[in-house]
Design an enzyme around this catalytic site. Structure first.
Site, short mmCIF file in Angstrom:
data_model
loop_
_atom_site.label_atom_id
_atom_site.label_comp_id
_atom_site.label_asym_id
_atom_site.label_seq_id
_atom_site.Cartn_x
_atom_site.Cartn_y
_atom_site.Cartn_z
N GLU A 204 -49.40 -11.95 -14.23
CA GLU A 204 -48.14 -12.01 -15.21
C GLU A 204 -48.03 -12.90 -16.04
O GLU A 204 -48.45 -12.53 -17.35
CB GLU A 204 -46.94 -10.98 -14.44
CG GLU A 204 -47.16 -9.48 -14.49
CD GLU A 204 -47.27 -8.39 -15.15
OE1 GLU A 204 -47.71 -8.76 -16.45
OE2 GLU A 204 -47.48 -7.50 -14.45
N ARG A 208 -49.93 -13.25 -19.82
CA ARG A 208 -49.15 -13.27 -21.01
C ARG A 208 -48.23 -14.48 -21.39
O ARG A 208 -48.77 -14.63 -23.05
CB ARG A 208 -47.31 -12.28 -20.56
CG ARG A 208 -47.50 -10.89 -19.63
CD ARG A 208 -46.07 -10.92 -19.68
NE ARG A 208 -46.55 -9.31 -18.80
CZ ARG A 208 -45.38 -8.34 -18.72
NH1 ARG A 208 -44.20 -8.34 -20.00
NH2 ARG A 208 -45.63 -6.98 -18.12
N GLU A 518 -52.31 0.91 -23.91
CA GLU A 518 -53.29 1.28 -23.62
C GLU A 518 -53.83 2.67 -24.81
O GLU A 518 -55.15 2.18 -25.54
CB GLU A 518 -53.56 1.83 -22.17
CG GLU A 518 -53.12 0.64 -21.17
CD GLU A 518 -51.29 0.68 -21.06
OE1 GLU A 518 -51.04 -0.87 -20.28
OE2 GLU A 518 -51.03 1.11 -21.62
#
Length: 615
Positions: A204, A208, A518
């Site tokens: 993560e 990010r 998505e």
């Protein structure tokens, strides 16, 4: 776009015609025809004299007209006596065609589409500004905004994840004030945060924060200002220096592991790492940091980042697979896969995405050291088509299911919204970022590519219908599909007018929506590649549903608890990826193809664009 002015394309054509060159013969014929229209000029002495002058002038023009023999060795026009008349006979400059004001505005904006998309793109830009304003007001410096509670929360390690995730979106949108605010926060606070924070997740934090910093470095003018989309905020080296400091600490996940498979968790303040509870790492997580570490090595000149990250994929290459498909867990202790659960949803998804994207990042050549990634991707997509693709009943939606107990176990007709990354990845893998038309013209598509492109379009339809089938027009986190082997009654999406109402099953525990990107990601990629405007129309419909049901009056947007009822219950969380991915992809979907072209950039799995190496 302003309203059309009283100046039409017909006017433009008329203006342009006035400046077209006319030959001497046309001049003569038009003059002769005109002579008799008003009065008979030849009947008076003055008229006769004028006609004589006219014929004399025409004779001179004919003698001086440019034939191949009328040029000397220096290209100058000559007369009978050898007098050079080049300067005298030089044509007056032709004025360029003039555009109507509307056409000129479209050309200036680089737009290649209906003006309505510029208006819709502005709507997305306004939504981003609104989301940021809520975050800045109530949660600046926190990872995420809780818009209903009007406060911030640190759920991703406390590195101000929303700031960094949103930064390159603001750059792409040209929101200089937000770029300045976010960039200034990074410069003032992020290094200190990194040096003081405890546990973060390798995956993560890489996709990010590290990905966001690297993209900001490039878009702000790093690498000799290849784009330099904005002049606000820190200089590119600020982003690069913070990225290096963060990556140096994240490297402990690789260095601490006894195998090539990194640990999942890192303690930033002392650069140590340890495995997740249970000891396993997610396959998607360990195999989805390579784009970022490769690019950092390229711009820093230090190969250590790329070397450690690429060891993971080289190791996975050696492990046994099921028609190219892999289990969703892998052990850092043994280096082996654990269990048999195969899926392209959570913990499996971006492994397949990065196979093709890392290959593309390194130039997409079939004769370099990264060809094995392309081969692994092609084999995996064959496995997807053979083992995971099914059709629902009664209407035949194409979907990708799961094998919770491996290829010898029972098939599950479950499809996470996360799987909707796949249509875009399939299309990208087929054309390598070119349009379908261009790829066909250059004979670059083989049978395998065409099959994958067809599957991409079929799956994109299914992903959109997961939105269309609900009462809110927003997709659930997970859907099941009605098949001959599986059905449940009373679990429809709430939109009874949908023709697929009986194909899609939404269980009570799966009805939430997290503002995920998505589907719009795949719509963006498929529009760029196929140029089919239905993908834009679908994206706009999804955006309108977000605006209607997730916008919070005090600022920001919120995830939902149940998309099958109106009004929907709200969850009080604005995920960082709503600004970093969802709104970015929608903005690019409605914009011009020249902004972040797919044959020059790859997006990491958090939508941070990184440049492709062209060697």
């Amino acid at each position: 776009m302003s309203k059309s002015l009283p100046y039409s394309v017909k006017d433009v054509h008329y203006d342009n015609a006035k400046f077209r060159h006319r030959s001497p013969l046309k001049v003569l014929s038009q003059s002769v025809l005109t002579l008799g229209t008003k009065r008979n000029c030849a009947s008076c002495s003055t008229g006769k004299f004028l006609i004589l002058i006219l014929f004399f002038g025409v004779a001179c023009l004919m003698l001086m007209s440019k034939s191949p023999n009328d040029f000397d060795e220096k290209g100058k026009v000559t007369f009978v006596s050898g007098l050079r008349l080049g300067r005298l006979l030089r044509k007056p400059p032709r004025l360029p065609p003039r555009l109507s004001p509307d056409e000129g505005q479209l050309r200036a904006n680089g737009s290649n589409s209906d003006p309505k998309w510029a208006v819709r793109q502005q709507s997305v830009k306004d939504a981003f500004d609104y989301a940021w304003s809520g975050y800045r007001k109530f949660a600046m410096g926190y990872d995420e905004l809780m818009p209903i509670s009007q406060r911030g929360v640190d759920g991703l390690g406390g590195l101000g994840a929303t700031v960094v995730d949103a930064l390159d979106t603001a750059m792409i949108m040209g929101l200089d004030n937000i770029v300045f605010e976010a960039g200034s926060w990074v410069e003032a606070h992020l290094l200190e945060r990194i040096s003081q924070k405890d546990q973060v997740n390798l995956f993560e934090t890489t996709i990010r924060v590290l990905g966001g910093l690297l993209s900001a470095y490039h878009l702000s003018g790093g690498e000799q200002g290849t784009l330099n989309m904005t002049h606000n905020g820190p200089k590119p080296d600020i982003y690069l220096n913070v990225a290096k400091d963060l990556a140096d600490r994240l490297l402990s996940a690789f260095n601490s592991s006894p195998t090539s498979v990194p640990y999942s968790d890192v303690i930033l303040r002392d650069s140590t790492a340890h495995p997740a509870p249970g000891g396993m790492s997610s396959t998607a997580e360990v195999a989805s940091v390579q784009l970022e570490f490769n690019y950092l090595s390229a711009i820093s000149g230090d190969p250590k980042y790329s070397i450690e990250a690429m060891k993971v994929l080289a190791h996975i290459k050696t492990l046994p697979k099921t028609e190219g498909l892999v289990p969703i867990y892998i052990s850092p202790q043994s280096g082996e896969f654990v269990g048999e659960n195969i899926r392209l949803g959570s913990r499996g998804d971006s492994y397949y995405e990065y196979l093709i994207k890392v290959w593309l990042q390194q130039g997409g050549k079939m004769n370099n050291n990264f060809t094995y990634l392309h081969d692994m991707y092609i084999e995996a997509m064959k496995g997807v088509r053979h083992l995971l693709v099914r059709k629902s009943i009664p209407k035949g939606l194409v979907f990708v299911g799961e094998l919770p107990y491996g290829s010898n176990g029972e098939f599950s007709p479950k499809m996470d919204h996360l799987v909707c990354f796949l249509p875009g990845t399939l299309a990208l893998g087929a054309t390598k970022g070119l349009t379908k038309e261009q790829a066909l013209k250059e004979n670059l598509l083989n049978f395998e590519d065409l099959e994958n492109l067809k599957l991409a379009e079929d799956l994109a339809k299914t992903c959109f219908e997961m939105y269309e089938v609900t009462a809110t027009g927003l997709a659930p986190e997970i859907a099941y599909f009605h098949t001959k082997e599986y059905s449940e009654d009373g679990l429809q999406g709430g939109n009874t007018s949908s023709m697929y109402a009986n194909d899609i099953i939404i269980k009570h525990a799966d009805r939430h929506n997290l503002l995920r990107p998505e589907t719009v990601e795949s719509l963006f990629v498929l529009y760029r590649i196929t140029k089919d405007t239905k993908y834009r129309d679908q994206g706009w419909q999804i955006f309108e549903a977000f605006e209607k049901h997730t916008k919070v009056k005090s600022g920001g947007y919120t995830s939902l608890d149940d998309v099958t009822e109106v009004p929907p219950r709200r969850r009080d969380k604005m995920e960082t990826f709503f600004l970093g991915e969802t709104l970015k992809y929608l903005y690019l979907l409605f914009g011009d193809d020249s902004v972040i072209p797919l044959d020059k950039f790859v997006f990491n799995t958090e939508a941070h664009p990184l440049p492709i190496r062209h060697t």
